[in-house]
Write an enzyme that holds these catalytic residues in place. Structure first.
Site, PDB file in Angstrom:
ATOM      1  N   ASP A   1      20.911  44.112  68.464  1.00 43.08           N
ATOM      2  CA  ASP A   1      20.369  43.173  67.488  1.00 43.08           C
ATOM      3  C   ASP A   1      19.292  42.361  68.199  1.00 43.08           C
ATOM      4  O   ASP A   1      19.588  41.551  69.078  1.00 43.08           O
ATOM      5  CB  ASP A   1      21.476  42.272  66.952  1.00 43.08           C
ATOM      6  CG  ASP A   1      21.020  41.409  65.780  1.00 43.08           C
ATOM      7  OD1 ASP A   1      19.828  41.050  65.740  1.00 43.08           O
ATOM      8  OD2 ASP A   1      21.855  41.077  64.922  1.00 43.08           O
TER       9      ASP A   1
ATOM     10  N   LYS B   1      14.315  36.707  59.188  1.00 42.57           N
ATOM     11  CA  LYS B   1      14.059  35.666  60.166  1.00 42.57           C
ATOM     12  C   LYS B   1      12.606  35.715  60.669  1.00 42.57           C
ATOM     13  O   LYS B   1      11.679  35.490  59.906  1.00 42.57           O
ATOM     14  CB  LYS B   1      15.057  35.790  61.313  1.00 42.57           C
ATOM     15  CG  LYS B   1      16.516  35.964  60.848  1.00 42.57           C
ATOM     16  CD  LYS B   1      17.004  34.890  59.901  1.00 42.57           C
ATOM     17  CE  LYS B   1      18.516  34.877  59.695  1.00 42.57           C
ATOM     18  NZ  LYS B   1      19.095  36.080  59.069  1.00 42.57           N
TER      19      LYS B   1
ATOM     20  N   ARG C   1      14.073  54.340  44.743  1.00 42.41           N
ATOM     21  CA  ARG C   1      15.227  54.327  45.634  1.00 42.41           C
ATOM     22  C   ARG C   1      15.075  55.340  46.766  1.00 42.41           C
ATOM     23  O   ARG C   1      15.735  55.243  47.802  1.00 42.41           O
ATOM     24  CB  ARG C   1      16.509  54.594  44.831  1.00 42.41           C
ATOM     25  CG  ARG C   1      17.784  54.418  45.613  1.00 42.41           C
ATOM     26  CD  ARG C   1      18.975  54.035  44.711  1.00 42.41           C
ATOM     27  NE  ARG C   1      19.090  54.854  43.536  1.00 42.41           N
ATOM     28  CZ  ARG C   1      19.733  56.037  43.480  1.00 42.41           C
ATOM     29  NH1 ARG C   1      20.293  56.538  44.569  1.00 42.41           N
ATOM     30  NH2 ARG C   1      19.806  56.694  42.351  1.00 42.41           N
TER      31      ARG C   1
ATOM     32  N   TYR D   1      26.229  37.650  65.403  1.00 44.94           N
ATOM     33  CA  TYR D   1      26.079  36.916  64.144  1.00 44.94           C
ATOM     34  C   TYR D   1      27.422  36.954  63.412  1.00 44.94           C
ATOM     35  O   TYR D   1      28.103  37.981  63.380  1.00 44.94           O
ATOM     36  CB  TYR D   1      24.966  37.543  63.323  1.00 44.94           C
ATOM     37  CG  TYR D   1      24.903  37.081  61.890  1.00 44.94           C
ATOM     38  CD1 TYR D   1      24.852  35.728  61.583  1.00 44.94           C
ATOM     39  CD2 TYR D   1      24.889  37.999  60.846  1.00 44.94           C
ATOM     40  CE1 TYR D   1      24.796  35.302  60.264  1.00 44.94           C
ATOM     41  CE2 TYR D   1      24.819  37.584  59.535  1.00 44.94           C
ATOM     42  CZ  TYR D   1      24.785  36.232  59.243  1.00 44.94           C
ATOM     43  OH  TYR D   1      24.737  35.817  57.944  1.00 44.94           O
TER      44      TYR D   1
END
Length: 413
Positions: A191, A216, A72, A126
């Site tokens: 973005d 993507k 982590r 988005y």
């Protein structure tokens, strides 16, 4: 856990960087392909030294020197992808997360942690990004504005300005340099999912933060879920601390797939962009299509509005996959008002240009003639008088192409 690349790369082309960034140390180790480190924890017999490294991380968020500590806190395979993406975006660092929404959440939490909970944002974004801001789920408050109104919308507690260009799903573009100037000292988050660093590098225009849904184009094959923020090292440290505290870590196998995806990113984006450019031309000339949206910078995304029922176009494709998401090697099509932007209030959605007739298509690597044959067949089915007429009774916008009169020349991206 860092320092994989000590080769200075100022003169390397993007295509070369995509292949070699994050891998420059492999030959010295006698390796060709990057290893996958799946360990969740790592042995250490020096507990005092480990405590000091953890204390240092808690103070600055800098990547710990020496061997890894815990999954982590960081992972060597993921760190390779982060190094590579930072090189491609031209930033000091990058921090990867389990999804694009986890990445955006971390940015908002960093700013909220110092009392800067107000966000200025430009629609469209988005749909889930829009929802996260509008719903105030993280205790943030948002002011929606157009690019020209950004400076006026800033407040003393504004922690972030957020834009997406080309925007999802309308492909609207903004002048990044002008927006960055309007932000003043407030960090600008861009973005860059649709454009990728192949088509634009927002940091070169004044953006402090560059967000990707790495699911993507960066992954590129529809088989990995991830997000990443490219930024300066100071902000990266704060993001690592949020990632450690909230647990939004990226799995190392995903990191490996993303690093592999980056190596073909320029080739994939340019090839898909050439096909998209040609399809945009044909759609703009088609009487069954009301309007085509295609960005000036090019790219593999097309949005188009149809005169007939868009749901029948979705139902009519056979080669193209009717599915949410984008950036894969195969072509995808979806109806934003029903899926990707369904969560956005209908009036806000339409006000941002996301009409009920709009379809969004992510062009892949198939042959352009095969794709056009499939689109032509789907449009023909939608135009059939026997198909549903639910949307057909509505007035359609005038035909034409937005953003510019002609798509970018084939191969220009």
């Amino acid at each position: 856990m860092h320092g994989y690349d000590d080769v200075r790369t100022a003169s390397r082309a993007l295509a070369t960087e995509a292949v070699h960034a994050g891998r420059d140390d492999l030959a010295r180790q006698g390796l060709h392909a990057p290893p996958i480190d799946l360990s969740t924890t790592y042995p250490s017999y020096d507990s005092r030294g480990e405590a000091a490294r953890i204390d240092a991380f808690a103070t600055t968020g800098a990547e710990p020197d020496g061997p890894p500590v815990y999954g982590r806190l960081g992972n060597p395979t993921v760190a390779r992808f982060e190094t590579a993406l930072a090189r491609l975006e031209g930033t000091e660092a990058a921090v990867a997360f389990a999804s694009g929404m986890a990445a955006l959440t971390a940015v908002l939490l960093v700013r909220a942690s110092i009392g800067l909970r107000h966000v200025v944002a430009v629609r469209p974004l988005y749909g889930c990004s829009d929802h996260l801001l509008t719903a105030g789920l993280l205790g943030t408050e948002v002011t929606w504005t157009d690019p020209a109104g950004i400076a006026e919308a800033l407040r003393p507690d504004t922690g972030l300005v957020l834009v997406e260009t080309p925007a999802n799903p309308t492909l609207t573009e903004v002048d990044l340099r002008a927006v960055a100037h309007a932000c003043g000292s407030v960090p600008l988050l861009v973005d860059n999912t649709f454009a990728t660093p192949v088509l634009q590098r927002p940091a070169e225009h004044g953006a402090r933060l560059v967000l990707h849904s790495a699911t993507k184009y960066l992954g590129g094959h529809g088989d990995v879920l991830a997000g990443v923020v490219a930024c300066d090292e100071e902000f990266a440290g704060r993001l690592r601390q949020i990632r450690f505290a909230t647990g939004g870590v990226l799995h190392p196998l995903a990191g490996y797939l993303l690093l592999r995806g980056l190596s073909t990113l320029p080739v994939r984006v340019r090839a898909a962009s050439e096909t998209a450019c040609e399809l945009a031309r044909r759609l703009a000339a088609d009487p069954r299509v009301a309007r085509v949206h295609y960005p000036r910078i090019g790219g593999a995304m097309i949005a188009f509005e149809v005169h007939d029922d868009p749901h029948e176009v979705i139902a009519g494709v056979r080669l193209i996959t009717p599915a949410v998401s984008l950036g894969s090697v195969d072509t995808l099509i979806q109806h934003p008002a029903s899926i990707s932007h369904r969560i956005v209030d209908a009036d806000d959605r339409r006000g941002a240009g996301v009409s009920d007739r709009l379809l969004r298509m992510s062009v892949g690597l198939e042959d352009v003639e095969d794709l056009w044959a499939d689109l032509d067949g789907a449009l023909r089915m939608a135009a059939s008088p026997r198909r549903g007429a639910g949307l057909c009774q509505q007035e359609a916008p005038p035909r034409g192409m937005t953003s510019h009169d002609e798509p970018a020349a084939a191969g220009r991206p």
